[in-house]
Design an enzyme around this catalytic site. Structure first.
Site, PDB file in Angstrom:
ATOM      1  N   LYS A   1       0.848  -1.195   0.000  1.00 57.08           N
ATOM      2  CA  LYS A   1       0.000   0.000   0.000  1.00 57.08           C
ATOM      3  C   LYS A   1       0.885   1.247   0.000  1.00 57.08           C
ATOM      4  CE  LYS A   1      -2.741   2.949   2.953  1.00 57.08           C
ATOM      5  NZ  LYS A   1      -2.196   4.053   2.181  1.00 57.08           N
TER       6      LYS A   1
ATOM      7  N   SER B   1       4.475   7.802  10.118  1.00 55.43           N
ATOM      8  CA  SER B   1       4.446   8.604  11.343  1.00 55.43           C
ATOM      9  C   SER B   1       4.492   7.712  12.576  1.00 55.43           C
ATOM     10  CB  SER B   1       3.182   9.452  11.377  1.00 55.43           C
ATOM     11  OG  SER B   1       2.070   8.623  11.634  1.00 55.43           O
TER      12      SER B   1
ATOM     13  N   GLY C   1       2.550   4.223  13.400  1.00 54.48           N
ATOM     14  CA  GLY C   1       3.436   3.114  13.775  1.00 54.48           C
ATOM     15  C   GLY C   1       2.998   2.453  15.072  1.00 54.48           C
TER      16      GLY C   1
ATOM     17  N   GLU D   1       9.565   1.986  10.820  1.00 58.02           N
ATOM     18  CA  GLU D   1      10.460   3.131  10.763  1.00 58.02           C
ATOM     19  C   GLU D   1       9.608   4.378  10.908  1.00 58.02           C
ATOM     20  OE1 GLU D   1      13.554   3.386  10.956  1.00 58.02           O
ATOM     21  OE2 GLU D   1      14.013   1.255  10.691  1.00 58.02           O
TER      22      GLU D   1
ATOM     23  N   CYS E   1      12.952  11.485   7.422  1.00 54.59           N
ATOM     24  CA  CYS E   1      12.974  11.132   8.844  1.00 54.59           C
ATOM     25  C   CYS E   1      14.392  11.210   9.378  1.00 54.59           C
ATOM     26  CB  CYS E   1      12.354   9.763   9.074  1.00 54.59           C
ATOM     27  SG  CYS E   1      13.149   8.480   8.154  1.00 54.59           S
TER      28      CYS E   1
ATOM     29  N   GLN F   1       0.838  19.635   5.496  1.00 61.07           N
ATOM     30  CA  GLN F   1       2.220  19.702   5.972  1.00 61.07           C
ATOM     31  C   GLN F   1       2.682  21.159   6.038  1.00 61.07           C
ATOM     32  OE1 GLN F   1       4.305  17.112   7.179  1.00 61.07           O
ATOM     33  NE2 GLN F   1       5.487  18.906   7.765  1.00 61.07           N
TER      34      GLN F   1
ATOM     35  N   GLU G   1       9.019  16.281  16.241  1.00 59.22           N
ATOM     36  CA  GLU G   1       9.314  16.179  14.817  1.00 59.22           C
ATOM     37  C   GLU G   1       8.366  17.080  14.039  1.00 59.22           C
ATOM     38  OE1 GLU G   1       8.524  12.536  12.398  1.00 59.22           O
ATOM     39  OE2 GLU G   1      10.590  12.825  11.773  1.00 59.22           O
TER      40      GLU G   1
HETATM   41  C1  UN1 Z   1      17.945   9.040   3.712  1.00 59.31           C
HETATM   42  O1  UN1 Z   1      18.140   9.914   4.551  1.00 59.31           O
HETATM   43  O2  UN1 Z   1      18.695   8.887   2.743  1.00 59.31           O
HETATM   44  O3  UN1 Z   1      11.548   8.278   5.572  1.00 59.31           O
HETATM   45  C2  UN1 Z   1      16.844   8.067   3.813  1.00 59.31           C
HETATM   46  C3  UN1 Z   1      12.726   8.611   5.607  1.00 59.31           C
HETATM   47  C4  UN1 Z   1      13.738   7.512   5.766  1.00 59.31           C
HETATM   48  C5  UN1 Z   1      14.686   7.440   4.651  1.00 59.31           C
HETATM   49  C6  UN1 Z   1      15.754   8.445   4.718  1.00 59.31           C
HETATM   50  N1  UN1 Z   1      13.059   6.266   5.942  1.00 59.31           N
HETATM   51  O4  UN1 Z   1      13.035   9.778   5.503  1.00 59.31           O
END
Ligand code: UN1
Length: 483
Positions: free
Chosen positions: A177, A231, A235, A252, A286, A333, A385
């Protein structure tokens, strides 16, 4: 020109439901009036069909010839690389990443597939002598089964690639998805995968909302594992639901990544590392640095030079070659960035530059990168964040204080330091509780062939990417045999 309407890919075919009430318009954040493509939204029922197809296909795919898997993954990787310009432009149009960065992302996606093409043929397994006479032990890995993949909008092709490629490589079937903000790259990827020679049901893609498609995936007893990037709040929901269903998860989530700049740093290098890690990709990574922790001796020079470089960045259309910072992905955003700028000011930080919407006729979500100083560690812009180009600079006395400040967070994805001191760099690498540590390099921007992931509130489960991905996408089997 008529705008095409595209649909989900289930059990080996693109499925048209003919439901004109469920149309998703993919709009260009550099020009929100422009509809790039339309998509028919999938719902709960189609998701159940996709999961059932993936379940049916799983046993044969788990036993499939590794050469077949390697060839399919290589085909996908080659086509992505061959079409890099076209895909990068599509990515820039739907997500707002500038073309130069989009090209990098497309290359990374292609190379991930090619990496896992090789990985499919890699030898693995262990042999032991038993503590019992004449008994042999084999330990090896087997596919998990059906993997649910839920991807975010900020890397529309690379994140799907680095989840789908290892899932297929290690013999799993996939229900994918993509985020509703970026269906076009996902669809292009699915279309390539549809021609790679995979049996029907091995790969499925559903374009639709989290509340129906995502929810069906996380609740289905036929999904064995979920790989998610997005987010922290989503998560956490996935972790809870998956625990009920005894599913394996790899999550992640957010970050509030610190970059330490010490007195002995090369000033130009420090500024470049900060600028790139904090503002490139519009701060929508992230791994972006959102806290810069600077020692007193270099603080004022660093801030002055960073402000000068930040003001010189060109914010504009992602497709223009002169643009450094593309638009924010959407109005929500943008609103979030502006709200945090207001909060920063209200809580007493000094806005040195940026933090404003650039008004324009097209209604593009252009926002100037924001630099805050006089930040205190309890301020919200320092702790939460934001997921935008909003940077909080904290002044500290020395490395010891900088280290303590860097550690003062619930997150733990990436952390950086700019210094010429071998001693401080080494201490930071060893003792930082982040999953990834960068010395004299930006916190964002990572390789595709080594483990990726963090600790604390940033990540849960085993690492993504590289050979370490095997841990998530397989389970371990131990067999004993009497000679
Ligand atoms: C990067 O910094 O090259 O969602 C990758 C994100 C991370 C990937 C960052 N999972 O920003």
């Amino acid at each position: 020109m008529t705008i095409p309407t595209k649909s989900s890919y289930v059990d080996g075919a693109f499925v048209e439901l003919g439901n004109s009430l469920q149309i998703l318009e993919n709009r260009n954040p550099s020009n929100p009036g422009e509809v790039i493509e339309r998509f028919e939204r999938a719902g709960h029922e189609l998701t159940e069909q996709a999961i059932a197809a993936a379940r049916r296909a799983a046993p044969d795919w788990a036993r499939s010839n590794p050469q077949l898997r390697a060839d399919a993954l290589d085909f996908i990787g080659n086509e992505i690389l061959a079409r890099r310009e076209e895909l990068a432009k599509l990515l820039a149009r739907e997500e707002g990443k500038i073309v130069r960065e989009a090209l990098g992302e497309v290359d990374r996606a292609g190379r991930s597939f090619k990496f896992y093409a090789q990985e499919a043929l890699r030898a693995e397994g262990e042999k032991y002598q038993s503590v019992r006479q004449d008994v042999g032990i084999d330990v090896f890995t087997q596919p998990m089964g059906v993997i649910g993949i839920i991807a975010p909008w900020n890397f529309p092709i690379a994140i799907p690639a680095w989840k789908i490629a290892p899932a297929l490589c290690f013999g799993n079937t996939v229900v994918f998805k993509p985020a509703e903000l970026v269906p076009s790259c996902a669809w292009a990827l699915a279309e390539i995968i549809s021609r790679a020679g995979l049996p029907a049901g091995v790969f499925n893609m559903l374009i639709g909302p989290g509340r129906s498609v995502g929810d069906s995936i996380i609740r289905s007893p036929d999904i064995d594992a979920i790989s998610f990037t997005g987010s922290e709040s989503t998560g956490r929901q996935i972790a809870q639901t998956a625990a009920q269903g005894m599913k394996k998860v790899q999550l992640e989530m957010g970050g509030k990544n610190p970059l330490i700049v010490l007195d002995d740093a090369d000033l130009e290098q420090a500024v470049e590392v900060a600028l790139s890690g904090s503002f490139y990709s519009t701060g929508q990574r992230c791994t972006a640095s959102s806290r810069i922790i600077v020692t007193a001796g270099i603080h004022d020079r660093f801030v002055a030079r960073l402000a000068e470089r930040t003001r010189a960045l060109t914010v504009g259309d992602a497709l223009d070659v002169g643009t450094d910072i593309g638009p924010v992905v959407d109005d929500r955003q943008l609103e979030q960035n502006l709200t945090y700028v207001m909060i920063g000011k209200e809580q007493g930080a000094t806005l040195v530059c940026g933090g404003e919407r650039i008004e324009n006729e097209a209604g593009a979500y252009f926002f100037t990168p924001a630099l805050f100083t006089d930040v205190k560690p309890d301020m919200r812009i320092y702790r939460e964040e934001i997921f935008g180009p909003v940077l909080a600079v904290l002044k500290v006395r020395d490395y010891a204080e900088a280290f303590a400040a860097a550690e003062d967070t619930a997150f733990g994805l990436s952390a950086g330091i700019v210094t010429r001191s071998l001693k401080d760099a080494e201490h930071f690498k060893r003792n930082s509780s982040a999953g990834m540590v960068m010395v004299n390099l930006p916190t964002a921007g990572v390789d595709y062939h080594v483990p990726f992931g963090g600790n604390g509130a940033s990540s849960l489960g085993s690492r993504e990417q590289g050979t370490h991905a095997r841990q998530f996408f397989t389970r371990v089997k131990t067999t004993y045999q009497l000679a």
